[in-house]
Design an enzyme around this catalytic site. Structure first.
Site, PDB file in Angstrom:
ATOM      1  N   ASP A  98       0.854  -1.185   0.000  1.00 44.99           N
ATOM      2  CA  ASP A  98       0.000   0.000   0.000  1.00 44.99           C
ATOM      3  C   ASP A  98       0.895   1.242   0.000  1.00 44.99           C
ATOM      4  O   ASP A  98       1.801   1.353   0.844  1.00 44.99           O
ATOM      5  CB  ASP A  98      -0.886  -0.014   1.261  1.00 44.99           C
ATOM      6  CG  ASP A  98      -2.277   0.556   0.989  1.00 44.99           C
ATOM      7  OD1 ASP A  98      -3.263  -0.082   1.390  1.00 44.99           O
ATOM      8  OD2 ASP A  98      -2.356   1.631   0.354  1.00 44.99           O
ATOM      9  N   ASP A 199      -2.989   4.822  -2.310  1.00 47.92           N
ATOM     10  CA  ASP A 199      -4.039   5.392  -1.458  1.00 47.92           C
ATOM     11  C   ASP A 199      -4.432   6.806  -1.908  1.00 47.92           C
ATOM     12  O   ASP A 199      -3.558   7.675  -2.036  1.00 47.92           O
ATOM     13  CB  ASP A 199      -3.473   5.464  -0.031  1.00 47.92           C
ATOM     14  CG  ASP A 199      -4.531   5.783   0.990  1.00 47.92           C
ATOM     15  OD1 ASP A 199      -5.446   4.979   1.151  1.00 47.92           O
ATOM     16  OD2 ASP A 199      -4.438   6.840   1.630  1.00 47.92           O
ATOM     17  N   GLU A 256      -6.304   4.049  -5.930  1.00 48.51           N
ATOM     18  CA  GLU A 256      -7.592   4.281  -5.271  1.00 48.51           C
ATOM     19  C   GLU A 256      -7.989   5.711  -5.579  1.00 48.51           C
ATOM     20  O   GLU A 256      -7.252   6.646  -5.236  1.00 48.51           O
ATOM     21  CB  GLU A 256      -7.499   4.076  -3.751  1.00 48.51           C
ATOM     22  CG  GLU A 256      -8.856   4.185  -3.090  1.00 48.51           C
ATOM     23  CD  GLU A 256      -8.820   4.668  -1.657  1.00 48.51           C
ATOM     24  OE1 GLU A 256      -7.886   5.393  -1.285  1.00 48.51           O
ATOM     25  OE2 GLU A 256      -9.730   4.294  -0.896  1.00 48.51           O
ATOM     26  N   HIS A 329     -11.456  -2.704   3.299  1.00 51.46           N
ATOM     27  CA  HIS A 329     -11.345  -2.346   4.724  1.00 51.46           C
ATOM     28  C   HIS A 329     -12.080  -1.057   5.065  1.00 51.46           C
ATOM     29  O   HIS A 329     -12.194  -0.684   6.233  1.00 51.46           O
ATOM     30  CB  HIS A 329      -9.865  -2.217   5.085  1.00 51.46           C
ATOM     31  CG  HIS A 329      -9.201  -1.095   4.380  1.00 51.46           C
ATOM     32  ND1 HIS A 329      -8.969  -1.074   3.011  1.00 51.46           N
ATOM     33  CD2 HIS A 329      -8.754   0.090   4.831  1.00 51.46           C
ATOM     34  CE1 HIS A 329      -8.403   0.061   2.680  1.00 51.46           C
ATOM     35  NE2 HIS A 329      -8.263   0.789   3.760  1.00 51.46           N
ATOM     36  N   ASP A 330     -12.577  -0.352   4.011  1.00 53.92           N
ATOM     37  CA  ASP A 330     -13.327   0.892   4.242  1.00 53.92           C
ATOM     38  C   ASP A 330     -14.824   0.715   4.040  1.00 53.92           C
ATOM     39  O   ASP A 330     -15.589   1.641   4.329  1.00 53.92           O
ATOM     40  CB  ASP A 330     -12.890   1.971   3.236  1.00 53.92           C
ATOM     41  CG  ASP A 330     -11.480   2.446   3.455  1.00 53.92           C
ATOM     42  OD1 ASP A 330     -10.835   2.837   2.464  1.00 53.92           O
ATOM     43  OD2 ASP A 330     -11.010   2.408   4.612  1.00 53.92           O
TER      44      ASP A 330
END
Ligand code: TEU
Ligand code: CA
Length: 559
Positions: A98, A199, A256, A329-330
């Site tokens: 990430d 991210d 993302e 995870h969000d």
């Protein structure tokens, strides 16, 4: 459309804090992941996306990085990480890390320096501005509630933080900062990783001057996305990153990108532009949000989901590539959000898996999705950990006196802790995740929903995923076939075809607990061989009319 390994891969996301605790401190860790690599190999996935494991004060569970080249003590050591990579590569698994470079932690050495004085060499690694009329430099809202600015006494200026106050935005206008990021990326690439998930990477270019945004009625701060999403230099930065950091490594990247649309995604993912290989777009996970944002609950309609996915499938048909996900995870757990996690949990989990794995793009599996893990309802706000949730609760309930039950209902539906309850490995205490108290409570349904039970049950969601993944490897049509809607008018059945090298595959998905009838368009052959289905099906091949059972999925290869 070129053939690439990352187009044919199935990617599994691990949120390390909640995956497996190996040393009994209640927190997942790298050695815990190593102990479960054979489980992942059994599932058949190809790539692991590992959420951040770098040094972090965990204000946002690792998405606030204080040392990009160090491993978080709670997760283990660099030697543990190197062993993880080695054990993965031994099994033919690839690792993507990430990359969180829109912001760092305020405990990063760069920020510690930057805030010391206005002429510190690191000052312009971050975005500092004078206040305006005794208030913040502009009216932007943080994604985690409140103002996107924090006042810093030492130099009488404000710094920008689109997320928490401990996540100051990095200043990408500064070429020195960009060089530091590229060097850090090569540090990890030289260790042999296979790519990056980036991210909120489309936030890094802000509009010059950071102007005020339009202030919605009754709001104190304004969503500033028009001035920081897909900004003026974003393509320059991504192409420079490609040239200076990624080129020559043959790795994959997924950006993302909240707020990205199809037209922009074509630019980001067109291969000749050398920016990113694919993006995580957010249109389908915003369909059940009202004008007030994610906490303003709206029903999720299948027709809206179908329209959104069809737009993206057709939009990137000839240029670019789709990522395919329904949770991470969000996001809340997909079987609770898009399926039926009560009487049809197994059927709807399998139906949704069939959906994701028969579309054109790279499918992502979020840890626990392969077990049909569900959302959670903790009894009290004290049981929740996520900063996004806690900041929203404080602002709405404590500061603005909004109805606590309504706010708790929005947390049950959309809170990120839904996805972060520990992985459920077996029916022992704490679901086999840890031998002590976990950092976040385990979902009480671990006694029925866990990996041990799933592995022993040939009809489990796990074995269904395993068969889907295997099918994808055997049938290039599932990766490269073109997508066309069928029965586009129906409000319960979502059906489409995939076509490739003279073959036609038909997918029928019942998104309801009714029994609607699928009707084959007349211009199709009436006979097909069943590739996979989530109910026991008679072997008949005449599919002119098929009554679908609740949440039934069927995939036929036409003769
Ligand atoms: O998420 C970006 C993002 O937009 C999320 O805030 C998401 O929209 C929201 O949480 C939906 O509930 C990335 C990471 O995935 C997230 O975990 C981090 O909190 C965030 O960036 C800041 O790094
Ligand atoms: Ca641990």
């Amino acid at each position: 459309m070129s053939k690439q390994w990352w187009k044919e891969a199935v990617i599994y996301q691990i949120y390390p804090r909640s995956f497996k605790d190996s040393n009994g401190d209640g927190i997942g860790d790298i050695n815990g992941i190593i102990s479960k690599l054979d489980y992942l190999n059994e599932l058949g996935i190809d790539v692991i996306w590992l959420s951040p494991v770098y040094q972090s004060p965990n204000d946002d569970n690792g998405y606030d990085i204080s040392d990009y080249r160090g491993i978080m003590d709670e997760f283990g050591t660099m030697a543990d990480w190197e062993r993880l990579l080695d054990e993965m590569h031994k099994r033919g698994l690839k690792l993507i890390m990430d990359l969180v470079v829109n912001h760092s932690s305020d405990e990063h050495a760069w920020f510690v320096e930057s805030r010391k004085s206005k002429d510190n060499p690191y000052r312009d690694y971050y975005i500092w501005m004078d206040g305006k009329e005794g208030s913040e430099p502009n009216n932007w809202e943080s994604c985690f509630s409140g103002s996107a600015w924090k006042y810093d006494e030492a130099t009488d200026q404000y710094f920008l933080h689109l997320f928490s106050q401990k996540q100051p935005d990095l200043n990408w206008e500064n070429p020195k900062l960009r060089e530091e990021v590229y060097e850090m990326m090569k540090f990890w690439l030289d260790k042999g990783i296979d790519g990056f998930r980036m991210d909120v990477i489309n936030f890094i270019s802000k509009v010059d001057g950071l102007p005020d945004a339009e202030l919605p009625e009754g709001r104190k701060f304004a969503p500033g996305g028009d001035y920081y999403m897909n900004g003026p230099k974003i393509h320059d930065y991504l192409q420079e990153m490609n040239e200076k950091a990624l080129s020559g490594y043959g790795v994959m990247t997924v950006g993302e990108m909240p707020g990205v649309n199809v037209e922009e995604a074509k630019l980001y993912t067109a291969e000749h532009r050398k920016e990113v290989n694919m993006v995580f777009q957010f249109e389908h996970v915003d369909l059940d949000s009202g004008p007030g944002g994610k906490w303003d609950l709206r029903p999720m309609k299948m027709s809206a989901l179908r329209d959104s996915f069809t737009k993206w499938q057709q939009g990137l048909e000839h240029e670019g590539w789709n990522s395919l996900y329904l949770n991470n995870h969000d996001q809340p757990r997909m079987v609770s959000r898009f399926g039926n996690d009560k009487e049809y949990r197994v059927e709807s989990a399998k139906m949704l898996a069939t959906f994701l794995h028969t579309l054109k793009g790279t499918p992502y599996i979020y840890q626990g999705e392969e077990l049909g893990m569900t959302n959670v309802r903790f009894g009290s706000i004290e049981d929740y950990q996520d900063i996004e949730t806690l900041n929203m609760y404080r602002e709405k309930v404590i500061e603005n006196g909004e109805d606590q039950d309504l706010v708790m209902n929005s947390i049950y539906a959309k809170g990120r802790d839904n996805a972060r309850t520990p992985m459920q490995w077996d029916d022992s205490e704490h679901g086999g995740f840890t031998t002590s108290d976990p950092w976040l409570k385990v979902n009480p349904n671990y006694t029925e929903i866990n990996a041990e039970q799933a592995m022993d049950d040939p009809d489990s969601v796990f074995h269904y995923y395993r068969r889907l993944i295997a099918l994808r490897k055997e049938n290039p049509i599932m990766v490269y076939g073109s997508y066309d809607l069928v029965m586009s008018y129906h409000d319960k059945i979502y059906a489409y075809t995939r076509k490739y090298e003279g073959q036609t595959m038909i997918v029928m998905l019942n998104f309801s607990d009714d029994k609607p009838v699928f009707k084959l368009p007349s211009d199709y052959e009436s006979a097909g061989n069943l590739l996979i289905g989530n109910y026991g099906v008679e072997s008949g091949t005449d599919i002119r009319e098929v009554e679908l059972r609740p949440y039934e999925a069927r995939v036929y290869l036409m003769k």
